[in-house]
Design a protein around this motif. Structure first.
Motif, short mmCIF file in Angstrom:
data_model
loop_
_atom_site.label_atom_id
_atom_site.label_comp_id
_atom_site.label_asym_id
_atom_site.label_seq_id
_atom_site.Cartn_x
_atom_site.Cartn_y
_atom_site.Cartn_z
N ALA A 27 -6.43 -7.64 -9.59
CA ALA A 27 -7.77 -7.06 -9.53
C ALA A 27 -7.68 -5.55 -9.71
O ALA A 27 -6.80 -4.90 -9.15
CB ALA A 27 -8.45 -7.39 -8.21
N GLY A 28 -8.60 -5.01 -10.50
CA GLY A 28 -8.68 -3.56 -10.69
C GLY A 28 -9.90 -3.02 -9.97
O GLY A 28 -10.97 -3.64 -10.01
N ILE A 29 -9.74 -1.89 -9.30
CA ILE A 29 -10.85 -1.23 -8.61
C ILE A 29 -10.92 0.20 -9.10
O ILE A 29 -9.98 0.98 -8.92
CB ILE A 29 -10.67 -1.26 -7.09
N ILE A 30 -12.02 0.54 -9.75
CA ILE A 30 -12.22 1.91 -10.22
C ILE A 30 -13.05 2.65 -9.20
O ILE A 30 -14.24 2.38 -9.03
CB ILE A 30 -12.89 1.92 -11.61
N GLY A 31 -12.39 3.56 -8.48
CA GLY A 31 -13.04 4.30 -7.42
C GLY A 31 -12.54 3.87 -6.05
O GLY A 31 -13.10 2.96 -5.44
N TYR A 32 -11.45 4.49 -5.58
CA TYR A 32 -10.89 4.14 -4.28
C TYR A 32 -11.44 5.09 -3.22
O TYR A 32 -10.75 5.92 -2.67
CB TYR A 32 -9.36 4.20 -4.34
N GLY A 33 -12.73 4.95 -2.96
CA GLY A 33 -13.37 5.74 -1.92
C GLY A 33 -13.58 4.91 -0.67
O GLY A 33 -12.82 3.97 -0.40
N TRP A 34 -14.63 5.24 0.08
CA TRP A 34 -14.89 4.55 1.35
C TRP A 34 -15.05 3.05 1.13
O TRP A 34 -14.45 2.25 1.85
CB TRP A 34 -16.14 5.14 1.99
N LEU A 35 -15.84 2.66 0.15
CA LEU A 35 -16.05 1.24 -0.11
C LEU A 35 -14.88 0.64 -0.88
O LEU A 35 -14.39 -0.44 -0.54
CB LEU A 35 -17.34 1.03 -0.89
N GLY A 36 -14.41 1.32 -1.91
CA GLY A 36 -13.32 0.79 -2.72
C GLY A 36 -12.09 0.47 -1.90
O GLY A 36 -11.41 -0.54 -2.15
N SER A 37 -11.79 1.31 -0.91
CA SER A 37 -10.61 1.08 -0.08
C SER A 37 -10.75 -0.20 0.73
O SER A 37 -9.77 -0.95 0.93
CB SER A 37 -10.37 2.26 0.85
N ARG A 38 -11.95 -0.50 1.18
CA ARG A 38 -12.17 -1.71 1.98
C ARG A 38 -12.18 -2.96 1.11
O ARG A 38 -11.71 -4.02 1.52
CB ARG A 38 -13.48 -1.55 2.77
N ILE A 39 -12.71 -2.84 -0.09
CA ILE A 39 -12.63 -3.97 -1.03
C ILE A 39 -11.18 -4.27 -1.38
O ILE A 39 -10.75 -5.43 -1.41
CB ILE A 39 -13.45 -3.68 -2.29
N ALA A 40 -10.40 -3.21 -1.62
CA ALA A 40 -8.99 -3.39 -1.97
C ALA A 40 -8.23 -4.10 -0.86
O ALA A 40 -7.44 -5.02 -1.11
CB ALA A 40 -8.36 -2.02 -2.26
N LYS A 41 -8.46 -3.68 0.38
CA LYS A 41 -7.77 -4.29 1.52
C LYS A 41 -8.12 -5.77 1.63
O LYS A 41 -7.24 -6.61 1.88
CB LYS A 41 -8.13 -3.55 2.81
N THR A 42 -9.40 -6.10 1.43
CA THR A 42 -9.83 -7.50 1.54
C THR A 42 -9.23 -8.35 0.44
O THR A 42 -8.71 -9.45 0.69
CB THR A 42 -11.37 -7.58 1.48
N LEU A 43 -9.28 -7.88 -0.80
CA LEU A 43 -8.81 -8.67 -1.93
C LEU A 43 -7.29 -8.75 -2.01
O LEU A 43 -6.75 -9.63 -2.69
CB LEU A 43 -9.35 -8.10 -3.24
N SER A 44 -6.59 -7.84 -1.32
CA SER A 44 -5.13 -7.81 -1.43
C SER A 44 -4.47 -9.06 -0.86
O SER A 44 -3.28 -9.31 -1.11
CB SER A 44 -4.57 -6.57 -0.72
N LYS A 45 -5.23 -9.87 -0.12
CA LYS A 45 -4.68 -11.14 0.38
C LYS A 45 -4.40 -12.09 -0.78
O LYS A 45 -3.49 -12.91 -0.71
CB LYS A 45 -5.67 -11.80 1.35
N ASP A 46 -5.20 -11.99 -1.84
CA ASP A 46 -5.10 -12.94 -2.95
C ASP A 46 -4.81 -12.30 -4.30
O ASP A 46 -4.55 -13.01 -5.27
CB ASP A 46 -6.41 -13.75 -3.06
N PHE A 47 -4.88 -10.97 -4.36
CA PHE A 47 -4.73 -10.27 -5.63
C PHE A 47 -3.72 -9.14 -5.53
O PHE A 47 -3.59 -8.50 -4.48
CB PHE A 47 -6.07 -9.67 -6.09
#
Length: 258
Positions: free
Chosen positions: A4-24
């Motif tokens: 998974a790619g996330i463009i914009g590792y800010g307040w929200l992006g960091s939390r999305i990344a942490k959640t998706l890192s279980k599977d991606f």
């Protein structure tokens, strides 16, 4: 493992990344070298890049991992409400060069700020993407993009009671970041395409009610009549069979064990 790619590792992006890192496997952009080191330490794959409000003399090269990404999530602000037309156009053109002809599942984080301040409940049909510059440009370029119109971002230490607040009789339109992550996870599993959803907690207490509960203080009887817009998530709930973990903004300060 999917990527998974996330463009914009800010307040929200960091939390999305942490959640998706279980599977991606997570690939993400950041704007500074300091953040790059932090992202490496978290096991992510960072890429330092900026998308300025002026057209670059030399276009960005496409992201090298694009063809390997299953999902791409864009969290940088592109709704256009607080940005002049030319600056928004330039920023998006710079972004388009970077994501090129991406053909995987694409998500654009937009905002419920696109709606007018009317004293009524508002649905996705009350504001066409054709009238939201950033959304329109993305739909024209990537017709299958999913657009999530996010209410005010809350959770962790970001709580209404921590801010100086005016117009306390207005209804709130807030969303806990955990529910945003859950919506994205569910849409990925369902392989959703070309969807536009409001993502707002289904309950809309007034600012005063939220602050009273979060600060554990007595309410005032001299607030006035409640009013303001209320953003409906009925379409999201119906089409995704979605259940909010945090449906009531008054209790965003309480950790949900689920």
């Amino acid at each position: 493992m999917k990527k998974a790619g996330i463009i914009g590792y800010g307040w929200l992006g960091s939390r999305i990344a942490k959640t998706l890192s279980k599977d991606f496997e997570i690939h993400t952009t950041t704007t500074t070298l300091d953040k790059e080191e932090d992202l490496f330490s978290k096991g992510f794959h960072p890429y330092v890049i900026n998308f300025p409000d002026y057209l670059l003399a030399e276009k960005h090269s496409p992201w090298q991992v694009l063809n390997d990404l299953d999902v791409l999530i864009i969290t940088i602000p592109l709704s256009g409400k607080n940005c002049c037309a030319s600056s928004l156009y330039n920023r998006i053109q710079n972004l388009f060069s970077f994501i090129d002809d991406f053909k995987g599942q694409l998500f654009l984080m937009s905002s419920t700020g696109v709606y007018a301040d009317l004293n009524q409940e508002l649905t996705e049909e009350d504001m066409s993407s054709d009238n939201v510059p950033g959304e329109r440009m993305f739909k024209n370029r990537y017709p299958k993009v999913n657009i999530l119109r996010l209410a005010g971002l809350m959770g962790d230490n970001r709580l209404l009671s921590n801010y100086k607040v005016s117009n306390v009789n207005l209804f709130v339109n807030h969303i806990h970041y955990a529910d945003i992550c859950s919506v994205i996870e569910k849409m990925i599993k369902q392989q959703s395409q070309s969807k536009i959803y409001n993502v707002a907690a289904p309950l809309h207490p007034t600012k005063s009610e939220v602050i009273t509960i979060q600060k554990n203080i007595e309410s005032s009887d001299e607030i006035g009549e409640p009013g303001g817009k209320r953003i409906s998530s009925a379409k999201l709930i119906s089409e995704l069979d979605f259940e909010f973990k945090y449906p009531d903004p008054r209790y965003f300060h309480q950790v949900n064990p689920t």
